[in-house]
Motif scaffolding. Structure first.
Motif, PDB file in Angstrom:
ATOM      1  N   HIS A 132      -1.426   0.519 -15.321  1.00 16.69           N
ATOM      2  CA  HIS A 132      -0.005   0.888 -15.307  1.00 16.69           C
ATOM      3  C   HIS A 132       0.439   1.186 -13.876  1.00 16.69           C
ATOM      4  O   HIS A 132       0.852   2.294 -13.538  1.00 16.69           O
ATOM      5  N   GLU A 133       0.324   0.165 -13.035  1.00 19.36           N
ATOM      6  CA  GLU A 133       0.755   0.260 -11.653  1.00 19.36           C
ATOM      7  C   GLU A 133       1.640  -0.946 -11.341  1.00 19.36           C
ATOM      8  O   GLU A 133       1.662  -1.919 -12.113  1.00 19.36           O
ATOM      9  N   PRO A 134       2.393  -0.901 -10.244  1.00 17.71           N
ATOM     10  CA  PRO A 134       3.418  -1.928  -9.996  1.00 17.71           C
ATOM     11  C   PRO A 134       2.954  -3.365 -10.137  1.00 17.71           C
ATOM     12  O   PRO A 134       3.619  -4.175 -10.791  1.00 17.71           O
ATOM     13  N   MET A 135       1.808  -3.726  -9.547  1.00 19.30           N
ATOM     14  CA  MET A 135       1.368  -5.116  -9.582  1.00 19.30           C
ATOM     15  C   MET A 135       1.196  -5.617 -11.008  1.00 19.30           C
ATOM     16  O   MET A 135       1.625  -6.727 -11.351  1.00 19.30           O
ATOM     17  N   PHE A 136       0.594  -4.803 -11.881  1.00 16.39           N
ATOM     18  CA  PHE A 136       0.328  -5.240 -13.244  1.00 16.39           C
ATOM     19  C   PHE A 136       1.575  -5.133 -14.123  1.00 16.39           C
ATOM     20  O   PHE A 136       1.724  -5.908 -15.077  1.00 16.39           O
ATOM     21  N   PHE A 180       3.711  -7.519  -0.208  1.00 16.22           N
ATOM     22  CA  PHE A 180       4.155  -7.156   1.143  1.00 16.22           C
ATOM     23  C   PHE A 180       4.022  -5.650   1.360  1.00 16.22           C
ATOM     24  O   PHE A 180       3.469  -5.196   2.369  1.00 16.22           O
ATOM     25  N   VAL A 181       4.497  -4.867   0.397  1.00 13.42           N
ATOM     26  CA  VAL A 181       4.421  -3.413   0.517  1.00 13.42           C
ATOM     27  C   VAL A 181       2.964  -2.949   0.461  1.00 13.42           C
ATOM     28  O   VAL A 181       2.556  -2.067   1.223  1.00 13.42           O
ATOM     29  N   ARG A 204       2.212   4.091   1.328  1.00 12.84           N
ATOM     30  CA  ARG A 204       3.491   4.372   0.667  1.00 12.84           C
ATOM     31  C   ARG A 204       3.719   3.465  -0.533  1.00 12.84           C
ATOM     32  O   ARG A 204       4.825   3.404  -1.083  1.00 12.84           O
ATOM     33  N   TYR A 205       2.676   2.742  -0.951  1.00 16.57           N
ATOM     34  CA  TYR A 205       2.825   1.710  -1.982  1.00 16.57           C
ATOM     35  C   TYR A 205       3.441   2.254  -3.269  1.00 16.57           C
ATOM     36  O   TYR A 205       4.470   1.765  -3.747  1.00 16.57           O
ATOM     37  N   THR A 206       2.819   3.260  -3.870  1.00 12.55           N
ATOM     38  CA  THR A 206       3.320   3.785  -5.144  1.00 12.55           C
ATOM     39  C   THR A 206       4.641   4.518  -4.983  1.00 12.55           C
ATOM     40  O   THR A 206       5.430   4.604  -5.924  1.00 12.55           O
ATOM     41  N   THR A 207       4.887   5.046  -3.775  1.00  6.08           N
ATOM     42  CA  THR A 207       6.163   5.732  -3.529  1.00  6.08           C
ATOM     43  C   THR A 207       7.314   4.740  -3.450  1.00  6.08           C
ATOM     44  O   THR A 207       8.380   4.952  -4.053  1.00  6.08           O
ATOM     45  N   VAL A 208       7.087   3.664  -2.699  1.00  4.88           N
ATOM     46  CA  VAL A 208       8.146   2.647  -2.551  1.00  4.88           C
ATOM     47  C   VAL A 208       8.391   1.933  -3.874  1.00  4.88           C
ATOM     48  O   VAL A 208       9.532   1.804  -4.333  1.00  4.88           O
ATOM     49  N   LEU A 209       7.313   1.466  -4.497  1.00  8.38           N
ATOM     50  CA  LEU A 209       7.452   0.718  -5.758  1.00  8.38           C
ATOM     51  C   LEU A 209       7.347   1.677  -6.945  1.00  8.38           C
ATOM     52  O   LEU A 209       6.432   1.605  -7.762  1.00  8.38           O
ATOM     53  N   SER A 210       8.309   2.552  -7.048  1.00 15.35           N
ATOM     54  CA  SER A 210       8.356   3.515  -8.143  1.00 15.35           C
ATOM     55  C   SER A 210       8.806   2.817  -9.422  1.00 15.35           C
ATOM     56  O   SER A 210       9.305   1.685  -9.404  1.00 15.35           O
ATOM     57  N   ASP A 211       8.639   3.499 -10.552  1.00 16.04           N
ATOM     58  CA  ASP A 211       9.075   2.938 -11.834  1.00 16.04           C
ATOM     59  C   ASP A 211      10.580   2.662 -11.819  1.00 16.04           C
ATOM     60  O   ASP A 211      11.045   1.671 -12.390  1.00 16.04           O
ATOM     61  N   ASN A 212      11.318   3.531 -11.164  1.00 15.86           N
ATOM     62  CA  ASN A 212      12.766   3.370 -11.077  1.00 15.86           C
ATOM     63  C   ASN A 212      13.127   2.074 -10.351  1.00 15.86           C
ATOM     64  O   ASN A 212      13.996   1.319 -10.786  1.00 15.86           O
ATOM     65  N   LEU A 213      12.426   1.788  -9.251  1.00 17.16           N
ATOM     66  CA  LEU A 213      12.697   0.566  -8.499  1.00 17.16           C
ATOM     67  C   LEU A 213      12.292  -0.665  -9.312  1.00 17.16           C
ATOM     68  O   LEU A 213      12.994  -1.690  -9.292  1.00 17.16           O
TER      69      LEU A 213
END
Length: 314
Positions: free
Chosen positions: A58-62, A125-126, A133-142
């Protein structure tokens, strides 16, 4: 364009030709189409189930991969069953309104897939340029905003297609030389000046696949710049490996488009049946191959698939 002296009014029913010139081989074509459909559905459904069950995924890439699988499932669902109906049961008739609906949804999911691939390029890229800052930038909201943006763009770009065709009053014939209601295939049998339709079709390509591919290339240019600044060769290899699956999927997705565009620019005219087969590859091959690529190259997904087969073996 052929003469419109004997034009017909807007028909209630269109007839889809399937693959013109190869009607006798429709039964053979149905076999790979059916296999593609089965593999695509099983593969993408498996990816979705694994990501849903495995909390470590449950992270941005997946989550973006899950988004890609949803789009792939939608794409094969609106294309292959209709084609199999033509190949197996000679069900070639389609109502005018159903044709308009198909004309909207098939390219809608294609444009959405292109948008998701761009979002995945931004993810890589991030991850490589700003790993801390990966998880901060690619938050669930984004991620939610990115998904809504992908959907909104696709709807905005493709809503004019059925509206423009609905305004066409006369056609040369009611037979569409395609296996689905493609916008340009319908435009080609329309009477009158179709220059606006052609310009719109080119704008759709430029505003979707062209736009996305440009920024994907830009993203990977910046990624390469960042990777080559890493002093350790081992770290460089690890950084490249995280992009491998995505690069394979991108190459597979955009290759048919680039091939068709280059063929037209160079003046190479393909046989109609070959053009239709290549166009079908736009919508059929990526949904089948994408889960196989990510399943083979992603450790967590691969382990879950092996676990599933092991349980079934027991």
């Amino acid at each position: 364009m052929s003469s419109c002296n004997n034009s017909i009014a807007q028909p209630l029913i269109f007839v889809l030709a399937g693959i013109p010139g190869l009607e006798s081989s429709h039964g053979w074509f149905s076999v790979p189409f059916f296999l593609v459909f089965v593999v695509a559905v099983i593969g993408n459904a498996t990816i979705l189930c694994i990501i849903r069950v495995e909390k470590s995924l449950h992270e941005p890439m997946f989550l973006l991969l899950a988004m890609l699988s949803v789009v792939d499932l939608s794409l094969v669902s609106v294309t292959v069953p209709r084609m199999l109906g033509i190949f197996w049961m000679n069900a070639k008739e389609i109502s005018f309104n159903a044709c308009l609906t198909q004309m909207f949804f098939i390219p809608l999911f294609y444009v959405m897939e292109s948008g998701v691939l761009l979002a995945m390029a931004f993810d890589r890229f991030v991850a490589i340029r700003h790993p801390l800052r990966y998880t901060t930038v690619l938050s669930d909201n984004l991620l939610v905003k990115m998904a809504l943006a992908v959907l909104a763009r696709a709807v905005a770009v493709l809503t004019p297609a059925p509206i423009l065709v609905k305004r066409v009053e006369n056609f040369q014939t009611h037979i569409i030389a395609y296996s689905y209601c493609a916008y340009m295939a319908v435009v080609q049998i329309a009477c009158g000046d179709v220059s606006d339709h052609i310009v719109y079709g080119l704008m759709v390509i430029a505003a979707s696949a062209g736009f996305d591919l440009f920024f994907i290339i830009l993203s990977y240019g910046l990624i390469l710049h960042a990777v080559f600044r890493i002093p350790s060769w081992e770290a460089r290899g690890k950084a490249f490996s995280t992009c491998g699956s995505h690069l394979c999927v991108i190459s597979l997705f955009y290759s048919p488009v680039i091939f068709s565009v280059l063929a037209q620019i160079l003046g190479y005219r393909m046989a109609p049946h070959l053009q239709i087969i290549i166009d079908n590859l736009y919508f059929l091959v990526p949904p089948m191959i994408n889960p196989l690529i990510y399943g083979a190259r992603t450790k967590q997904v691969r382990e879950w698939v092996l676990r599933i087969f092991h349980c079934q073996g027991d």
